[in-house]
Scaffold this motif. Structure first.
Motif, PDB file in Angstrom:
ATOM      1  N   GLN A   3       7.968  -2.734 -25.690  1.00  0.00           N
ATOM      2  CA  GLN A   3       8.307  -1.973 -26.892  1.00  0.00           C
ATOM      3  C   GLN A   3       9.690  -1.334 -26.727  1.00  0.00           C
ATOM      4  O   GLN A   3       9.991  -0.731 -25.696  1.00  0.00           O
ATOM      5  N   SER A  75      11.863  -4.549 -30.071  1.00  0.00           N
ATOM      6  CA  SER A  75      10.541  -5.136 -30.189  1.00  0.00           C
ATOM      7  C   SER A  75       9.502  -4.070 -30.489  1.00  0.00           C
ATOM      8  O   SER A  75       9.651  -2.907 -30.101  1.00  0.00           O
ATOM      9  N   GLY A  76       8.438  -4.499 -31.125  1.00  0.00           N
ATOM     10  CA  GLY A  76       7.291  -3.628 -31.343  1.00  0.00           C
ATOM     11  C   GLY A  76       6.387  -3.651 -30.131  1.00  0.00           C
ATOM     12  O   GLY A  76       6.753  -4.130 -29.054  1.00  0.00           O
ATOM     13  N   ALA A  77       5.172  -3.162 -30.324  1.00  0.00           N
ATOM     14  CA  ALA A  77       4.206  -3.117 -29.224  1.00  0.00           C
ATOM     15  C   ALA A  77       3.890  -4.540 -28.757  1.00  0.00           C
ATOM     16  O   ALA A  77       3.595  -5.401 -29.575  1.00  0.00           O
TER      17      ALA A  77
END
Length: 138
Positions: A3, A75-77
């Motif tokens: 993340q 980026s996300g999780a």
């Protein structure tokens, strides 16, 4: 990526990537957006060095553009924190250095396999790719 990390950060974390500004043609579209394409004269060596030149030329002609914003977007999780992972390291990858791939795979706790292949392992080494998918399915 974890993340908050970016693709560009991971691509440049270790030396070896040949996907640089000099390797790309930039084409603006819309209001301030830019697509990047790998230049024809570099496509084979940078992206698909283990494929026949004729195959790489066809891939170059049909390549999808990459919006340059994607390289710097955080980026996300990551799914790899909660989902089992498998990774095929391309030892001859000139886009994402093998050291970066090993770092990501190790951090994700991935079942890691390696092959002497370029960035397009699924085309150049389909048997190795299929074997990895079969192992993951089991």
């Amino acid at each position: 990526p974890d993340q908050g990390e970016t693709l560009l950060g991971l691509q440049t974390k270790y030396p070896g990537s040949r996907l640089s500004e000099e390797a790309l043609d930039f084409r603006p579209y819309g209001e301030g957006f830019i697509d990047g394409y790998i230049k024809k004269e570099l496509f084979h060596d940078v992206f698909a060095g283990d494929l026949p030149k004729a195959t790489a030329e066809l891939m170059w002609a049909g390549q999808r553009p990459a919006d340059t914003r994607t390289l710097g977007e955080p980026s996300g999780a990551p799914a790899w924190k909660t989902v089992p992972s498998w990774y095929l390291v391309g030892r001859d990858d000139q886009v994402l250095p093998p050291a970066a791939q090993r770092f990501m795979a190790r951090r994700a706790g991935a079942h890691t396999f390696e092959a002497d292949t370029s960035h397009v392992a699924m085309i150049a080494q389909p048997a190795a790719t299929a074997a990895l998918v079969k192992r993951a399915a089991r």
